[in-house]
Write an enzyme that holds these catalytic residues in place. Structure first.
Site, PDB file in Angstrom:
ATOM      1  N   THR A  39      41.119 -31.407 140.249  1.00 11.19           N
ATOM      2  CA  THR A  39      40.113 -31.359 140.791  1.00 11.19           C
ATOM      3  C   THR A  39      39.679 -32.982 141.481  1.00 11.19           C
ATOM      4  O   THR A  39      39.555 -33.152 142.420  1.00 11.19           O
ATOM      5  CB  THR A  39      39.140 -31.112 140.164  1.00 11.19           C
ATOM      6  OG1 THR A  39      39.349 -29.663 139.587  1.00 11.19           O
ATOM      7  CG2 THR A  39      37.455 -31.098 141.316  1.00 11.19           C
ATOM      8  N   TYR A  53      36.074 -25.505 146.236  1.00 12.41           N
ATOM      9  CA  TYR A  53      36.561 -26.597 146.322  1.00 12.41           C
ATOM     10  C   TYR A  53      37.718 -26.447 145.992  1.00 12.41           C
ATOM     11  O   TYR A  53      38.456 -25.457 145.562  1.00 12.41           O
ATOM     12  CB  TYR A  53      36.295 -27.808 145.752  1.00 12.41           C
ATOM     13  CG  TYR A  53      37.199 -27.713 145.047  1.00 12.41           C
ATOM     14  CD1 TYR A  53      35.203 -27.170 143.554  1.00 12.41           C
ATOM     15  CD2 TYR A  53      37.734 -28.250 143.909  1.00 12.41           C
ATOM     16  CE1 TYR A  53      36.247 -27.906 142.240  1.00 12.41           C
ATOM     17  CE2 TYR A  53      37.469 -28.158 142.557  1.00 12.41           C
ATOM     18  CZ  TYR A  53      37.175 -27.934 141.937  1.00 12.41           C
ATOM     19  OH  TYR A  53      37.288 -28.227 140.470  1.00 12.41           O
ATOM     20  N   SER A  86      46.705 -27.691 137.870  1.00 10.06           N
ATOM     21  CA  SER A  86      46.569 -27.885 136.393  1.00 10.06           C
ATOM     22  C   SER A  86      46.517 -26.708 135.846  1.00 10.06           C
ATOM     23  O   SER A  86      47.918 -26.589 134.968  1.00 10.06           O
ATOM     24  CB  SER A  86      46.381 -29.116 136.001  1.00 10.06           C
ATOM     25  OG  SER A  86      45.415 -28.600 134.645  1.00 10.06           O
ATOM     26  N   THR A 119      41.811 -31.002 134.491  1.00  8.73           N
ATOM     27  CA  THR A 119      41.041 -30.441 133.158  1.00  8.73           C
ATOM     28  C   THR A 119      41.291 -29.686 133.161  1.00  8.73           C
ATOM     29  O   THR A 119      41.331 -29.586 131.697  1.00  8.73           O
ATOM     30  CB  THR A 119      39.867 -30.179 134.412  1.00  8.73           C
ATOM     31  OG1 THR A 119      39.242 -29.336 134.640  1.00  8.73           O
ATOM     32  CG2 THR A 119      39.181 -31.911 134.838  1.00  8.73           C
ATOM     33  N   ASP A 120      42.075 -28.601 133.979  1.00  3.43           N
ATOM     34  CA  ASP A 120      42.222 -26.943 133.240  1.00  3.43           C
ATOM     35  C   ASP A 120      43.524 -27.463 131.816  1.00  3.43           C
ATOM     36  O   ASP A 120      43.892 -26.912 130.891  1.00  3.43           O
ATOM     37  CB  ASP A 120      42.919 -26.046 134.140  1.00  3.43           C
ATOM     38  CG  ASP A 120      42.108 -25.675 134.504  1.00  3.43           C
ATOM     39  OD1 ASP A 120      42.014 -24.660 135.096  1.00  3.43           O
ATOM     40  OD2 ASP A 120      40.681 -26.052 134.266  1.00  3.43           O
ATOM     41  N   LYS A 192      38.653 -29.172 126.861  1.00  2.98           N
ATOM     42  CA  LYS A 192      37.973 -28.944 128.143  1.00  2.98           C
ATOM     43  C   LYS A 192      37.026 -28.251 127.379  1.00  2.98           C
ATOM     44  O   LYS A 192      37.322 -26.964 127.134  1.00  2.98           O
ATOM     45  CB  LYS A 192      38.610 -28.477 128.860  1.00  2.98           C
ATOM     46  CG  LYS A 192      37.381 -28.315 130.175  1.00  2.98           C
ATOM     47  CD  LYS A 192      38.499 -28.102 131.436  1.00  2.98           C
ATOM     48  CE  LYS A 192      37.881 -27.644 132.503  1.00  2.98           C
ATOM     49  NZ  LYS A 192      38.272 -27.408 133.201  1.00  2.98           N
ATOM     50  N   GLU A 313      42.763 -17.736 104.588  1.00  5.27           N
ATOM     51  CA  GLU A 313      43.198 -16.068 104.785  1.00  5.27           C
ATOM     52  C   GLU A 313      44.560 -15.199 104.836  1.00  5.27           C
ATOM     53  O   GLU A 313      44.283 -14.034 105.736  1.00  5.27           O
ATOM     54  CB  GLU A 313      42.365 -15.758 106.152  1.00  5.27           C
ATOM     55  CG  GLU A 313      41.633 -16.832 106.550  1.00  5.27           C
ATOM     56  CD  GLU A 313      40.879 -15.476 106.222  1.00  5.27           C
ATOM     57  OE1 GLU A 313      39.004 -15.737 106.052  1.00  5.27           O
ATOM     58  OE2 GLU A 313      40.544 -14.295 106.204  1.00  5.27           O
TER      59      GLU A 313
HETATM   60  N1  DAS Z   1      41.927 -25.849 138.161  1.00  2.65           N
HETATM   61  C1  DAS Z   1      41.592 -27.026 138.050  1.00  2.65           C
HETATM   62  C2  DAS Z   1      42.728 -27.850 137.551  1.00  2.65           C
HETATM   63  O1  DAS Z   1      43.642 -28.608 138.303  1.00  2.65           O
HETATM   64  C3  DAS Z   1      40.831 -28.759 138.463  1.00  2.65           C
HETATM   65  C4  DAS Z   1      40.305 -29.304 138.009  1.00  2.65           C
HETATM   66  O2  DAS Z   1      38.999 -29.128 137.161  1.00  2.65           O
HETATM   67  O3  DAS Z   1      41.045 -30.110 138.058  1.00  2.65           O
HETATM   68  O4  DAS Z   1      43.338 -28.254 136.271  1.00  2.65           O
END
Ligand code: DAS
Length: 356
Positions: A39, A53, A86, A119-120, A192, A313
């Site tokens: 992103t 986007y 990602s 971010t994923d 995240k 467990e």
């Molecule tokens: N799809 C997500 C990624 O590329 C977009 C982001 O949040 O960066 O990880």
């Protein structure tokens, strides 16, 4: 009025150019930005599109050109390693990126490395590099929750902060770091935790510090082994094994675990409920798969602080299973990938999960 506004804008651009170029001439730390997509390189159709986007569109030279002030904190250069969202990162991408980072930090004239990333899976890449890149130099991962085309986009300040931290001497020796939302988090701990919001990245044990207007404020240090104190080395890793994650829930069955094993998984991360609990419907199959040499690693998909306790467990000693300690399932997969490049012994694996 319009002419005055334009003149003021031109003057501002000219002065920031001279600020940046003047600073470039000074003896600044050298920071390399490795861009991978996400992103932070995204673009939407309208300023109101903070969540709709396309990721992985803007090239690294445009990301750098968009922040002339980077030149006041470091001498910055950029490389476009990948241009992908990602969620599509592969084990091969991790190895390629890790080797490039390792090559760069060996260069005496490079003071730090920044990686722009989606971010994923940013938390996975950050942990991987924390485990396998032997250096004390700052390696800082950064992403954004909104594309640069949106109102109140967060990528510009996140990237400025990342370069500022990567250029800082006091960021050395703290392991791989993640700068998002003014916080400096450990690449090991951070995950995240929220989608859509700019405060998405949290560590169950809290951030290491904050970065505000180019200054770092530290509050704690990492407790686990990392980077130059790691026994793992990307220079000795060419490929990574198959390690898969099976998600635990009510009405569980063994289909996924058996399919993963049949497809060559060397380890299966059980993303368990609660304390990494395993349904009675699944235990016999996991015992059978362990008997066939597949490592079984119990993690928990409850991961906002706490950890899976051995022999609580499940009788892990009796079943010869491993517990993932406080690592969430996706981080447990990363550590298993790296650990299995060194050992197939479950007791050694457990030691590694306690130490990293
Ligand atoms: N799809 C997500 C990624 O590329 C977009 C982001 O949040 O960066 O990880």
């Amino acid at each position: 009025m319009f002419k005055k506004t334009v003149r003021r804008w031109v003057m501002a651009m000219v002065s920031s150019f001279f600020v940046a170029s003047a600073a470039m001439s000074a003896d600044k730390p050298k920071v390399v930005i490795l861009a991978t997509g996400g992103t932070i390189a995204g673009a939407g159709a309208d300023v109101t599109n903070s969540a709709t986007y396309q990721a992985a569109k803007v090239p690294v030279d445009k990301l750098i050109a968009g922040i002339p002030q980077l030149g006041t904190v470091a001498e910055v250069s950029g490389e476009q390693v990948f241009q992908i969202a990602s969620e599509s990162f592969t084990n091969a991408n991790l190895v390629t990126l890790g080797k490039r980072v390792s090559d760069l930090v060996k260069q005496k004239d490079i003071d730090g490395v920044v990686i722009t990333h989606g971010t994923d899976t940013l938390e996975e890449t950050a942990y991987f590099l924390n485990l396998v890149v032997r250096t004390d130099k700052p390696i800082v991962l950064v992403g954004s929750m909104r594309p640069g085309t949106a109102m109140s986009a967060d990528g510009m300040l996140n990237l400025y902060n990342a370069v500022s931290v990567a250029a800082s001497k006091d960021a050395r020796g703290k392991g791989v770091l993640v700068t998002m939302n003014d916080e400096i988090n450990s690449g090991r701990d951070v995950a995240k935790m929220v989608n859509l919001r700019t405060d998405a990245f949290k560590s169950p044990w809290g951030p290491l510090g904050m970065v505000v207007e180019g200054k770092n404020y530290w509050f704690r240090l990492p407790a686990k082994r990392h980077t130059s104190n790691s026994e793992f080395d990307i220079d000795k890793i060419e490929t990574l094994p198959s390690v898969e994650i099976a998600y635990g829930s009510g009405n569980a069955n063994d289909t996924a675990y058996r399919a993963f094993a049949a497809n060559g998984a060397k380890a299966i991360i059980h993303a368990g409920t609660g304390n990494g609990s395993v349904s009675n419907a699944v235990v016999p199959s996991l015992q059978e798969l362990r008997g066939k040499g597949v490592q079984i690693i119990r993690s928990s998909h409850v991961n906002a602080g706490g950890f899976v306790l051995r022999n609580a467990e499940q009788p892990d000693d009796k079943y010869d299973w491993v517990v993932a300690h406080d690592l969430n399932p996706q981080k447990a997969r990363i550590l298993a990938l790296v650990a299995l490049s060194k050992t197939q012994d479950s007791k050694e694996l457990q030691r590694i999960f306690w130490e990293y």
